[in-house]
Design a protein around this motif. Structure first.
Motif, PDB file in Angstrom:
ATOM      1  N   ARG A 196       0.801  -1.292   0.045  1.00 57.42           N
ATOM      2  CA  ARG A 196      -0.188  -0.070  -0.014  1.00 57.42           C
ATOM      3  C   ARG A 196       0.843   1.437   0.033  1.00 57.42           C
ATOM      4  O   ARG A 196       0.177   2.399  -0.464  1.00 57.42           O
ATOM      5  CB  ARG A 196      -1.033  -0.088   1.241  1.00 57.42           C
ATOM      6  CG  ARG A 196      -2.143  -0.625   1.321  1.00 57.42           C
ATOM      7  CD  ARG A 196      -2.948  -0.580  -0.191  1.00 57.42           C
ATOM      8  NE  ARG A 196      -3.516   0.787  -0.183  1.00 57.42           N
ATOM      9  CZ  ARG A 196      -4.551   1.015   0.264  1.00 57.42           C
ATOM     10  NH1 ARG A 196      -5.417   0.403   0.885  1.00 57.42           N
ATOM     11  NH2 ARG A 196      -4.894   2.485   0.102  1.00 57.42           N
ATOM     12  N   ILE A 197       2.168   1.092   0.188  1.00 54.55           N
ATOM     13  CA  ILE A 197       3.015   2.325   0.373  1.00 54.55           C
ATOM     14  C   ILE A 197       3.109   3.060  -1.141  1.00 54.55           C
ATOM     15  O   ILE A 197       3.111   4.145  -1.348  1.00 54.55           O
ATOM     16  CB  ILE A 197       4.418   1.826   0.739  1.00 54.55           C
ATOM     17  CG1 ILE A 197       4.280   1.725   2.316  1.00 54.55           C
ATOM     18  CG2 ILE A 197       5.430   3.374   1.023  1.00 54.55           C
ATOM     19  CD1 ILE A 197       5.737   1.104   3.005  1.00 54.55           C
ATOM     20  N   LEU A 198       2.935   1.857  -1.843  1.00 54.44           N
ATOM     21  CA  LEU A 198       2.983   2.341  -3.519  1.00 54.44           C
ATOM     22  C   LEU A 198       1.764   3.520  -3.870  1.00 54.44           C
ATOM     23  O   LEU A 198       1.948   4.155  -4.801  1.00 54.44           O
ATOM     24  CB  LEU A 198       2.905   1.109  -4.445  1.00 54.44           C
ATOM     25  CG  LEU A 198       4.036   0.123  -4.375  1.00 54.44           C
ATOM     26  CD1 LEU A 198       3.821  -0.846  -5.180  1.00 54.44           C
ATOM     27  CD2 LEU A 198       5.502   0.863  -4.557  1.00 54.44           C
ATOM     28  N   ASP A 199       0.611   3.295  -3.128  1.00 52.89           N
ATOM     29  CA  ASP A 199      -0.413   4.129  -3.099  1.00 52.89           C
ATOM     30  C   ASP A 199      -0.240   5.488  -2.715  1.00 52.89           C
ATOM     31  O   ASP A 199      -1.170   6.199  -2.673  1.00 52.89           O
ATOM     32  CB  ASP A 199      -1.648   3.198  -2.548  1.00 52.89           C
ATOM     33  CG  ASP A 199      -2.718   3.072  -3.406  1.00 52.89           C
ATOM     34  OD1 ASP A 199      -2.443   3.035  -4.414  1.00 52.89           O
ATOM     35  OD2 ASP A 199      -3.621   2.313  -2.948  1.00 52.89           O
ATOM     36  N   SER A 200       0.826   5.699  -1.847  1.00 53.46           N
ATOM     37  CA  SER A 200       0.750   6.726  -0.886  1.00 53.46           C
ATOM     38  C   SER A 200       0.683   8.068  -1.540  1.00 53.46           C
ATOM     39  O   SER A 200       1.239   8.235  -2.711  1.00 53.46           O
ATOM     40  CB  SER A 200       2.086   6.842  -0.410  1.00 53.46           C
ATOM     41  OG  SER A 200       2.251   8.055   0.417  1.00 53.46           O
ATOM     42  N   ARG A 209      -4.353  -1.291  -5.301  1.00 52.88           N
ATOM     43  CA  ARG A 209      -5.894  -1.461  -4.749  1.00 52.88           C
ATOM     44  C   ARG A 209      -5.643  -1.814  -3.271  1.00 52.88           C
ATOM     45  O   ARG A 209      -4.703  -2.267  -2.693  1.00 52.88           O
ATOM     46  CB  ARG A 209      -6.433  -2.872  -5.392  1.00 52.88           C
ATOM     47  CG  ARG A 209      -6.436  -2.625  -6.887  1.00 52.88           C
ATOM     48  CD  ARG A 209      -7.664  -1.973  -7.649  1.00 52.88           C
ATOM     49  NE  ARG A 209      -9.025  -2.563  -6.914  1.00 52.88           N
ATOM     50  CZ  ARG A 209      -9.968  -1.787  -6.795  1.00 52.88           C
ATOM     51  NH1 ARG A 209      -9.804  -0.666  -6.592  1.00 52.88           N
ATOM     52  NH2 ARG A 209     -11.137  -2.481  -6.255  1.00 52.88           N
ATOM     53  N   GLY A 210      -6.860  -1.671  -2.421  1.00 51.99           N
ATOM     54  CA  GLY A 210      -6.532  -1.751  -0.993  1.00 51.99           C
ATOM     55  C   GLY A 210      -7.110  -3.043  -0.505  1.00 51.99           C
ATOM     56  O   GLY A 210      -7.293  -3.030   0.868  1.00 51.99           O
ATOM     57  N   LEU A 211      -7.557  -4.001  -1.338  1.00 52.22           N
ATOM     58  CA  LEU A 211      -8.049  -5.256  -0.732  1.00 52.22           C
ATOM     59  C   LEU A 211      -6.837  -6.426  -1.003  1.00 52.22           C
ATOM     60  O   LEU A 211      -6.106  -6.283  -2.105  1.00 52.22           O
ATOM     61  CB  LEU A 211      -9.128  -5.603  -1.161  1.00 52.22           C
ATOM     62  CG  LEU A 211     -10.231  -4.614  -1.019  1.00 52.22           C
ATOM     63  CD1 LEU A 211     -11.345  -4.611  -2.262  1.00 52.22           C
ATOM     64  CD2 LEU A 211     -11.056  -5.012   0.125  1.00 52.22           C
TER      65      LEU A 211
END
Ligand code: HAM
Length: 425
Positions: A213-217, A266-268
């Motif tokens: 999820r860091i890639l989504d930061s 994505r978050g899941l």
């Protein structure tokens, strides 16, 4: 008690007729719901309606306990028998649970399902992000062909175009197989670990729980670090690479403009191979209209047969907000062909019978259900944009003829009860 005490909690809203806030207008919601149903017909999708309340475990196991949707945002509660339940935060897990418990498998091993309804996430409310939101979702079980992935992306694009949203961009990525994904995760963790001190506090936390999820930061201090992070594309097997390339070729053939985005995760936690999001230029910070991906293995994890799966969900609030930035579809009117005013008890009885008969014949009629002076009654009929007003008083009842007023021309005439529908026609 005051109305203030019953105020809705933040992040919840009413969908109303003639809402001042246009995106909450029920006729716009009806318009979208009609489009969902026509998509279902076009694409041969069968509807599943799972309950809003499910066991909390279902989402912890499938979405991942450390995923933020389960960890921080899920509405969990104990029922009176001490069962840990939740308000569903997303639709996929419930649909797959319902599918496994059903006898649908006896119908074959390929299924095209859709759902529509409210989801609940305790996040900070803002435009496009609510604690209760609504999703239209599709889950396709039984195919692992790349053509299936492309058809699904094209289906979601078709839906947006049908409702009138034009400025769309598909962001697409692959996470590889589960094995590839987990070895990539190790590489990523090592990379971020070396730079831990420079990461934002949120990403430092995610390093422990969910480094992908860091890639989504969105945090400014993370941007360069994320940009230089190792890409999944360098850690894929030839088969996974070829699968992804085939999907991209198919998107080109289908005329779907896409952006390959190796930072899209994505978050899941249940995704493997293809993941995608469709973004709209007309939304602000919450610019992701809808998204989804492949989740081979999820059905068997729930206890069902090992069928591959892929799906998407789109938030209806965001669809309506994006649509309103571009154009306003015609809002529903509430037509009233005849507004009936009955002046006494016996007259009301007769009026009820007359309007029911008219409705059986398809006329849109209303009977005044509040006793008002005639002047006030006529102004109500005006507000309703009634074409005709019918007055049924003592005299009319005796003569079996209604006094009928044409609201546009203001002319008045008398029509016998049995000729009324003919006259209105
Ligand atoms: P998701 O991306 O978490 O995916 O949610 C799908 C869509 O729901 C988002 O793109 C967004 O439009 C909308 N949405 C999510 N949270 C909110 C919110 N708080 N307020 C308003 N809208 C929101 C899923 O839920 C997956 N189950 C999608 C899927 C189906 N993957 C495979 N099959």
């Amino acid at each position: 008690m005051t109305l203030q005490e019953f105020k809705l909690p933040p992040g919840f809203f009413d969908i109303l007729p003639l809402s001042k806030d246009l995106w909450k207008d029920s006729s716009l919601w009806n318009f979208i719901e009609k489009n969902i149903n026509s998509m279902a017909e076009l694409y041969a999708l069968k509807e599943i309606r799972a309950p809003i309340v499910e066991s909390a475990k279902l989402f912890e196991r499938t979405s991942g306990e450390t995923c933020e949707i389960c960890d921080k945002e899920m509405y969990r509660f104990l029922d009176r028998s001490n069962r840990m339940l939740c308000l569903r935060p997303e639709g996929t897990a419930g649909v797959l649970r319902a599918f496994s418990e059903s006898n649908l498998l006896s119908e074959g091993d390929y299924h095209r399902l859709f759902y529509y309804g409210p989801m609940f996430r305790y996040d900070r409310p803002q435009k496009g992000r609510y604690r209760q939101h609504h999703q239209f979702g599709v889950e396709i079980l039984g195919s692992n062909l790349p053509e299936q992935d492309s058809e699904l992306i094209s289906m979601l694009m078709h839906f947006y175009k049908n409702v009138g949203i034009t400025d769309l961009k598909v962001h697409v990525n692959t996470l590889g197989s589960f094995d590839e994904r987990s070895s990539y995760l190790k590489i990523l963790k090592e990379y971020f670990q070396d730079l831990k001190e420079k990461l934002s506090p949120l990403s430092q936390k995610r390093l422990e729980t969910n480094p992908l999820r860091i890639l989504d930061s969105k945090e400014a201090e993370d941007q360069t670090i994320v940009l230089e992070a190792p890409s999944i594309l360098q850690h894929l097997s030839t088969a996974s690479k070829e699968r992804f390339e085939r999907i991209l070729d198919l998107l080109v053939a289908l005329n779907i403009p896409y952006q390959q985005d190796d930072k899209l995760v994505r978050g899941l936690d249940y995704y493997c191979h293809t993941v995608f999001e469709i973004k709209s230029g007309s939304l602000g910070a919450q610019n992701s209209l809808g998204g989804g991906g492949r989740y081979d293995g999820l059905l068997s994890q729930i206890g069902g047969k090992d069928l591959p799966g892929i799906g998407f969900a789109t938030g209806i609030e965001r669809v309506i907000i994006a649509l309103l930035e571009l154009s306003v579809p015609p809002l529903k009117s509430y037509p009233c062909q005849l507004y009936m005013i009955a002046l006494g008890e016996r007259e009301k009885l007769k009026a009820l019978a007359i309007i029911e008969e008219l409705r059986q014949k398809g006329f849109k009629v209303q009977l005044q259900m509040v006793d008002r002076k005639l002047k006030k009654a006529l102004s109500v009929a005006n507000m309703l944009k009634a074409e005709y007003v019918a007055i049924l008083g003592e005299e009319e009842l005796a003569s079996k003829r209604l006094t009928l007023k044409n609201m546009a021309s203001k002319s008045q005439t008398s029509v016998s009860f049995d000729k009324l529908s003919e006259y209105l026609q």
